[in-house]
Scaffold this motif. Sequence first.
Motif, PDB file in Angstrom:
ATOM      1  N   TRP A  36       3.720  23.681  77.377  1.00  0.00           N
ATOM      2  CA  TRP A  36       3.815  23.395  76.082  1.00  0.00           C
ATOM      3  C   TRP A  36       2.817  23.433  75.472  1.00  0.00           C
ATOM      4  O   TRP A  36       1.554  23.428  75.639  1.00  0.00           O
ATOM      5  CB  TRP A  36       3.302  21.215  76.090  1.00  0.00           C
ATOM      6  CG  TRP A  36       4.825  20.991  77.084  1.00  0.00           C
ATOM      7  CD1 TRP A  36       4.666  20.536  78.464  1.00  0.00           C
ATOM      8  CD2 TRP A  36       6.235  21.032  76.641  1.00  0.00           C
ATOM      9  NE1 TRP A  36       6.520  20.096  78.222  1.00  0.00           N
ATOM     10  CE2 TRP A  36       7.254  20.786  77.746  1.00  0.00           C
ATOM     11  CE3 TRP A  36       6.721  20.967  74.916  1.00  0.00           C
ATOM     12  CZ2 TRP A  36       8.120  20.076  77.285  1.00  0.00           C
ATOM     13  CZ3 TRP A  36       7.769  20.993  74.980  1.00  0.00           C
ATOM     14  CH2 TRP A  36       8.661  20.393  76.131  1.00  0.00           C
ATOM     15  N   ARG A  38       1.644  22.863  70.696  1.00  0.00           N
ATOM     16  CA  ARG A  38       1.796  22.157  69.894  1.00  0.00           C
ATOM     17  C   ARG A  38       1.077  22.357  68.418  1.00  0.00           C
ATOM     18  O   ARG A  38      -0.037  23.704  68.175  1.00  0.00           O
ATOM     19  CB  ARG A  38       1.707  20.945  69.139  1.00  0.00           C
ATOM     20  CG  ARG A  38       0.393  20.898  69.394  1.00  0.00           C
ATOM     21  CD  ARG A  38      -0.089  19.028  69.857  1.00  0.00           C
ATOM     22  NE  ARG A  38      -1.263  18.932  69.931  1.00  0.00           N
ATOM     23  CZ  ARG A  38      -2.552  17.488  70.019  1.00  0.00           C
ATOM     24  NH1 ARG A  38      -1.742  16.309  70.343  1.00  0.00           N
ATOM     25  NH2 ARG A  38      -3.816  17.633  70.130  1.00  0.00           N
ATOM     26  N   GLU A  46      -1.553  25.053  69.355  1.00  0.00           N
ATOM     27  CA  GLU A  46      -2.563  24.618  69.985  1.00  0.00           C
ATOM     28  C   GLU A  46      -2.281  24.231  71.398  1.00  0.00           C
ATOM     29  O   GLU A  46      -0.607  24.407  71.905  1.00  0.00           O
ATOM     30  CB  GLU A  46      -3.770  23.746  69.863  1.00  0.00           C
ATOM     31  CG  GLU A  46      -2.679  21.947  69.722  1.00  0.00           C
ATOM     32  CD  GLU A  46      -3.078  21.342  69.141  1.00  0.00           C
ATOM     33  OE1 GLU A  46      -4.753  21.529  68.480  1.00  0.00           O
ATOM     34  OE2 GLU A  46      -3.120  20.560  68.902  1.00  0.00           O
ATOM     35  N   VAL A  48      -1.266  22.489  75.083  1.00  0.00           N
ATOM     36  CA  VAL A  48      -1.137  21.190  75.439  1.00  0.00           C
ATOM     37  C   VAL A  48      -1.351  21.153  76.701  1.00  0.00           C
ATOM     38  O   VAL A  48      -2.376  20.169  77.062  1.00  0.00           O
ATOM     39  CB  VAL A  48      -0.138  20.065  74.350  1.00  0.00           C
ATOM     40  CG1 VAL A  48       0.271  19.287  74.932  1.00  0.00           C
ATOM     41  CG2 VAL A  48       0.482  20.596  73.715  1.00  0.00           C
ATOM     42  N   TYR A  60      -4.537  20.395  81.171  1.00  0.00           N
ATOM     43  CA  TYR A  60      -4.228  20.277  79.618  1.00  0.00           C
ATOM     44  C   TYR A  60      -5.811  20.367  78.632  1.00  0.00           C
ATOM     45  O   TYR A  60      -6.582  20.199  79.085  1.00  0.00           O
ATOM     46  CB  TYR A  60      -4.357  18.274  79.770  1.00  0.00           C
ATOM     47  CG  TYR A  60      -3.473  18.092  80.924  1.00  0.00           C
ATOM     48  CD1 TYR A  60      -3.524  17.665  82.363  1.00  0.00           C
ATOM     49  CD2 TYR A  60      -2.168  17.718  80.600  1.00  0.00           C
ATOM     50  CE1 TYR A  60      -2.784  17.619  83.590  1.00  0.00           C
ATOM     51  CE2 TYR A  60      -1.098  17.369  81.690  1.00  0.00           C
ATOM     52  CZ  TYR A  60      -1.226  16.851  82.258  1.00  0.00           C
ATOM     53  OH  TYR A  60       0.164  17.137  83.610  1.00  0.00           O
ATOM     54  N   SER A  63      -7.764  16.688  74.375  1.00  0.00           N
ATOM     55  CA  SER A  63      -6.839  16.181  73.585  1.00  0.00           C
ATOM     56  C   SER A  63      -6.158  14.988  73.904  1.00  0.00           C
ATOM     57  O   SER A  63      -5.815  13.631  73.831  1.00  0.00           O
ATOM     58  CB  SER A  63      -6.833  15.866  71.855  1.00  0.00           C
ATOM     59  OG  SER A  63      -5.724  17.778  72.794  1.00  0.00           O
ATOM     60  N   VAL A  64      -5.732  15.812  74.800  1.00  0.00           N
ATOM     61  CA  VAL A  64      -3.970  14.832  75.762  1.00  0.00           C
ATOM     62  C   VAL A  64      -4.908  14.592  76.916  1.00  0.00           C
ATOM     63  O   VAL A  64      -3.664  13.962  77.974  1.00  0.00           O
ATOM     64  CB  VAL A  64      -2.857  15.991  75.559  1.00  0.00           C
ATOM     65  CG1 VAL A  64      -2.641  16.196  73.888  1.00  0.00           C
ATOM     66  CG2 VAL A  64      -2.772  16.791  76.447  1.00  0.00           C
ATOM     67  N   MET A  83       4.617  11.715  77.593  1.00  0.00           N
ATOM     68  CA  MET A  83       3.386  11.161  76.289  1.00  0.00           C
ATOM     69  C   MET A  83       3.148  10.165  76.593  1.00  0.00           C
ATOM     70  O   MET A  83       4.629   9.160  76.208  1.00  0.00           O
ATOM     71  CB  MET A  83       3.795  12.078  75.236  1.00  0.00           C
ATOM     72  CG  MET A  83       4.316  13.562  75.287  1.00  0.00           C
ATOM     73  SD  MET A  83       4.449  14.939  73.562  1.00  0.00           S
ATOM     74  CE  MET A  83       5.736  13.616  72.763  1.00  0.00           C
ATOM     75  N   ASP A  90      -1.402  13.175  67.135  1.00  0.00           N
ATOM     76  CA  ASP A  90      -0.297  14.336  68.148  1.00  0.00           C
ATOM     77  C   ASP A  90       0.656  14.480  67.638  1.00  0.00           C
ATOM     78  O   ASP A  90       2.026  15.281  68.206  1.00  0.00           O
ATOM     79  CB  ASP A  90      -0.082  12.993  69.302  1.00  0.00           C
ATOM     80  CG  ASP A  90      -0.889  12.645  70.116  1.00  0.00           C
ATOM     81  OD1 ASP A  90      -0.790  11.675  70.097  1.00  0.00           O
ATOM     82  OD2 ASP A  90      -1.804  13.928  70.387  1.00  0.00           O
ATOM     83  N   TYR A  94       6.530  20.384  69.160  1.00  0.00           N
ATOM     84  CA  TYR A  94       6.282  20.772  70.057  1.00  0.00           C
ATOM     85  C   TYR A  94       7.277  22.364  71.011  1.00  0.00           C
ATOM     86  O   TYR A  94       7.876  21.364  70.950  1.00  0.00           O
ATOM     87  CB  TYR A  94       5.939  19.592  71.068  1.00  0.00           C
ATOM     88  CG  TYR A  94       4.651  18.829  70.612  1.00  0.00           C
ATOM     89  CD1 TYR A  94       4.689  18.145  69.882  1.00  0.00           C
ATOM     90  CD2 TYR A  94       4.104  18.780  72.145  1.00  0.00           C
ATOM     91  CE1 TYR A  94       4.286  17.328  69.509  1.00  0.00           C
ATOM     92  CE2 TYR A  94       2.744  17.761  71.721  1.00  0.00           C
ATOM     93  CZ  TYR A  94       2.987  16.843  70.217  1.00  0.00           C
ATOM     94  OH  TYR A  94       1.905  16.422  70.270  1.00  0.00           O
TER      95      TYR A  94
END
Length: 124
Positions: A36, A38, A46, A48, A60, A63-64, A83, A90, A94
């Motif tokens: 994934w 985004r 970037e 994810v 990951y 940031s997530v 999510m 965010d 995506y």
Amino acid sequence: QVQLVESGGGLVQAGGSLRLSCAASGFTFSTYCMGWFRQAPGKEREFVATISWSGGSTEYADSVKGRFTISRDNAKNALYLKMNTLKPEDTAVYFCAGSNYGGTLQSPNAYDYWGQGTQVTVSS
């Protein structure tokens, strides 16, 4: 014909949750690394999250981490991104992506196939 179709995006308040899905067809999904990514307006795409072909390895973005969970169902040719605790930062389109490398990959350049994306908007 290869297809990756994302769904599940939408508008949610900060602190809320969404689950994105990606339906894959036209390639041997169960042998592909999936990811994934985004892209927010004016920013580069970037990383994810990524998951290996078996689902046994995941990675990951910092940031997530702890808020998002990537998973896959090889029997259904489906990829997911749960999510939680969403933040305004965010907000982005995506994308799901697939690579015929079976491990995990964080570079978008390593992916062969891309979906069209689904919009996620988090309001404050």
